[in-house]
Design a protein around this motif. Sequence first.
Motif, PDB file in Angstrom:
ATOM      1  N   UNK A  34       0.831  -1.212   0.000  1.00  0.00           N
ATOM      2  CA  UNK A  34       0.000   0.000   0.000  1.00  0.00           C
ATOM      3  C   UNK A  34       0.863   1.259   0.000  1.00  0.00           C
ATOM      4  N   UNK A  35       1.945   1.279   0.788  1.00  0.00           N
ATOM      5  CA  UNK A  35       2.798   2.466   0.871  1.00  0.00           C
ATOM      6  C   UNK A  35       3.497   2.743  -0.456  1.00  0.00           C
ATOM      7  N   UNK A  36       4.012   1.722  -1.080  1.00  0.00           N
ATOM      8  CA  UNK A  36       4.740   1.932  -2.329  1.00  0.00           C
ATOM      9  C   UNK A  36       3.780   2.260  -3.480  1.00  0.00           C
ATOM     10  N   UNK A  37       2.572   1.692  -3.430  1.00  0.00           N
ATOM     11  CA  UNK A  37       1.580   2.063  -4.454  1.00  0.00           C
ATOM     12  C   UNK A  37       1.229   3.541  -4.346  1.00  0.00           C
ATOM     13  N   UNK A  38       1.231   4.076  -3.118  1.00  0.00           N
ATOM     14  CA  UNK A  38       0.928   5.487  -2.904  1.00  0.00           C
ATOM     15  C   UNK A  38       2.153   6.376  -3.108  1.00  0.00           C
ATOM     16  N   UNK A  39       3.293   5.795  -3.470  1.00  0.00           N
ATOM     17  CA  UNK A  39       4.516   6.552  -3.680  1.00  0.00           C
ATOM     18  C   UNK A  39       5.179   7.011  -2.395  1.00  0.00           C
ATOM     19  N   UNK A  40       4.817   6.352  -1.273  1.00  0.00           N
ATOM     20  CA  UNK A  40       5.343   6.746   0.034  1.00  0.00           C
ATOM     21  C   UNK A  40       6.443   5.763   0.451  1.00  0.00           C
ATOM     22  N   UNK A  41       7.624   5.906  -0.166  1.00  0.00           N
ATOM     23  CA  UNK A  41       8.732   5.003   0.145  1.00  0.00           C
ATOM     24  C   UNK A  41       9.244   5.194   1.565  1.00  0.00           C
ATOM     25  N   UNK A  42       9.099   6.400   2.108  1.00  0.00           N
ATOM     26  CA  UNK A  42       9.562   6.654   3.475  1.00  0.00           C
ATOM     27  C   UNK A  42       8.786   5.808   4.482  1.00  0.00           C
ATOM     28  N   UNK A  43       7.468   5.665   4.259  1.00  0.00           N
ATOM     29  CA  UNK A  43       6.654   4.846   5.152  1.00  0.00           C
ATOM     30  C   UNK A  43       6.997   3.368   5.001  1.00  0.00           C
ATOM     31  N   UNK A  44       7.214   2.941   3.749  1.00  0.00           N
ATOM     32  CA  UNK A  44       7.614   1.546   3.518  1.00  0.00           C
ATOM     33  C   UNK A  44       8.958   1.265   4.195  1.00  0.00           C
ATOM     34  N   UNK A  45       9.897   2.219   4.084  1.00  0.00           N
ATOM     35  CA  UNK A  45      11.202   2.064   4.736  1.00  0.00           C
ATOM     36  C   UNK A  45      11.051   2.059   6.255  1.00  0.00           C
ATOM     37  N   UNK A 103       8.533   0.856   7.922  1.00  0.00           N
ATOM     38  CA  UNK A 103       8.062  -0.473   8.326  1.00  0.00           C
ATOM     39  C   UNK A 103       9.225  -1.450   8.402  1.00  0.00           C
ATOM     40  N   UNK A 104      10.123  -1.406   7.412  1.00  0.00           N
ATOM     41  CA  UNK A 104      11.284  -2.296   7.408  1.00  0.00           C
ATOM     42  C   UNK A 104      12.157  -2.038   8.642  1.00  0.00           C
ATOM     43  N   UNK A 105      12.417  -0.765   8.941  1.00  0.00           N
ATOM     44  CA  UNK A 105      13.240  -0.418  10.101  1.00  0.00           C
ATOM     45  C   UNK A 105      12.581  -0.875  11.400  1.00  0.00           C
ATOM     46  N   UNK A 106      11.263  -0.740  11.469  1.00  0.00           N
ATOM     47  CA  UNK A 106      10.541  -1.134  12.680  1.00  0.00           C
ATOM     48  C   UNK A 106      10.630  -2.642  12.907  1.00  0.00           C
ATOM     49  N   UNK A 117      17.301   2.907   2.463  1.00  0.00           N
ATOM     50  CA  UNK A 117      18.324   3.888   2.853  1.00  0.00           C
ATOM     51  C   UNK A 117      18.312   5.131   1.966  1.00  0.00           C
ATOM     52  N   UNK A 118      17.391   5.171   1.000  1.00  0.00           N
ATOM     53  CA  UNK A 118      17.368   6.303   0.072  1.00  0.00           C
ATOM     54  C   UNK A 118      16.762   7.557   0.697  1.00  0.00           C
ATOM     55  N   UNK A 119      15.979   7.403   1.772  1.00  0.00           N
ATOM     56  CA  UNK A 119      15.397   8.531   2.464  1.00  0.00           C
ATOM     57  C   UNK A 119      15.200   8.153   3.931  1.00  0.00           C
ATOM     58  N   UNK A 120      15.033   9.129   4.806  1.00  0.00           N
ATOM     59  CA  UNK A 120      14.817   8.811   6.228  1.00  0.00           C
ATOM     60  C   UNK A 120      13.524   8.011   6.393  1.00  0.00           C
ATOM     61  N   UNK A 121      13.576   6.878   7.099  1.00  0.00           N
ATOM     62  CA  UNK A 121      12.359   6.081   7.294  1.00  0.00           C
ATOM     63  C   UNK A 121      11.364   6.805   8.200  1.00  0.00           C
ATOM     64  N   UNK A 122      10.097   6.635   7.913  1.00  0.00           N
ATOM     65  CA  UNK A 122       9.053   7.241   8.730  1.00  0.00           C
ATOM     66  C   UNK A 122       8.167   6.142   9.304  1.00  0.00           C
ATOM     67  N   UNK A 123       8.154   6.048  10.618  1.00  0.00           N
ATOM     68  CA  UNK A 123       7.362   5.009  11.288  1.00  0.00           C
ATOM     69  C   UNK A 123       6.044   5.615  11.744  1.00  0.00           C
ATOM     70  N   UNK A 124       4.956   5.102  11.191  1.00  0.00           N
ATOM     71  CA  UNK A 124       3.611   5.555  11.543  1.00  0.00           C
ATOM     72  C   UNK A 124       2.749   4.333  11.855  1.00  0.00           C
TER      73      UNK A 124
END
Length: 457
Positions: free
Chosen positions: A81-92, A94-97, A219-226
């Motif tokens: 869902x995050x990558x479909x919305x173009x939100x790579x920071x949110x996807x990243x 999730x990985x970090x979390x 690692x391409x952008x700061x991860x955002x955990x929501x």
Amino acid sequence: MLKARQRVAGSEVLQALTAFFYVMLARGGGTAATLVYTVILVRLLTPEEFGAVSSLWSLALLLVPLATLNLAPVAIRTVVAARQAGDDALAAGFVAFTRRVNLVAAPVAMALFLGIVWLRFPDLLGAATAGIGLTAVAILGMAQVQTGAAIGVALDKAAATQVPRELVRPVMLLAALLVVAAFGLPLSLSGALMLYCATVLVNIALQAHLLREAMAFVTAQPPRIENARSWVATGLFLLPTRMVNDNAKLVMIVAASAVLPLDQVALITVALSVSGLLNFAISSVEISFSAKLSRALHAGDTGRITRFLAVAGGVKVLLCAGMVAVVALLLDPLLALFGTHYAVADDITLILLGIPLVQALFGKADLVLLVHDLRHRIFWIQLVTLLLLPASAALSLLLPGLDATRLTAAGYVCAFGFGYGALWWTARAATGIDTSAPGALLRFLRARRQTPPGDGS
């Protein structure tokens, strides 16, 4: 050749079938290697020792979802869902979390593993101290492999994630056991467990290499955990589903080992290994179609949903029909390879073939319910299924006149029949989507008849 590639590139169904082909090759090779190394292992160990290895390793694997708070299946929903919305920071994010969770929850799972072993198999702690200790530590490594594989599937890299996961352990174990058998080296319970643990390290390294390019966005952008609480809540709600679907064999072995003697656990394990020849085909199809089906469900695209369910269901049923015939024809020679102790596992194996058949017929209803945010219904249905599994083994204590292994196997089939059937019925009633292979195929054929020529994809 060029036209064939262009056709695959332009069709989601053909892309999924191509991924399925590679995943099935990996799973087929892994299943064959598993069958061969199991034959060698049961020849090198006594039935009691083999039952102990099977029980201990299955228990460790069964605790891995706890070491990840079961965030692996949440990846399909969140990362897609995050990558479909173009939100790579949110996807990243999730990985970090997931990585942070593994480091915190894995030690708890390790302690639980050692506690259960101490209560159920106190004699084994002294007989295989090093092997059991390393198996406990390997839970952290297996947690990293499982979350990495799930994220890879969500990134539509099913082949890259499943090839190391499905091939590395069985091929490495097969090679090591061939050396042990060829040179007549002794193999202890602790040594067998250490061989399993060594495969985890190789799996981690290989998976990281194969997913390096796909994971570059982390690692391409700061991860955002929501919504971390929502991720954890979803994972915990899906925990019974994970146990029942992905860890079915482990659940059955651990449930049997809680009640039955270790030599009978060895019989159940061998029967599950042979009947598991069907499981790899079904799971290969589901892994290959899951990301595309998830995207179609999120988009509400009825045509694509029906097409994916029909093709996946048809492939699963055809594969099961062919493989049931092969297993039934070759069952006695297969069991003879394991030794005289395992020849009586023929009836158990035939009974257990009912589980993958039920799974193939009812389809992937839990994914439909998850996307429609009906996770509570998934939780309760699969929790009941999970509670029914050990009940059949426990029932053998109350009915000593019946064969305990056959009764246990029949109870497993009934439990899974209830679980898959209830999920299918609930998904159809709540969403109108029929995930069963016959239902999806009939709906797909009706849609095709109503589609003007040239409009199909």
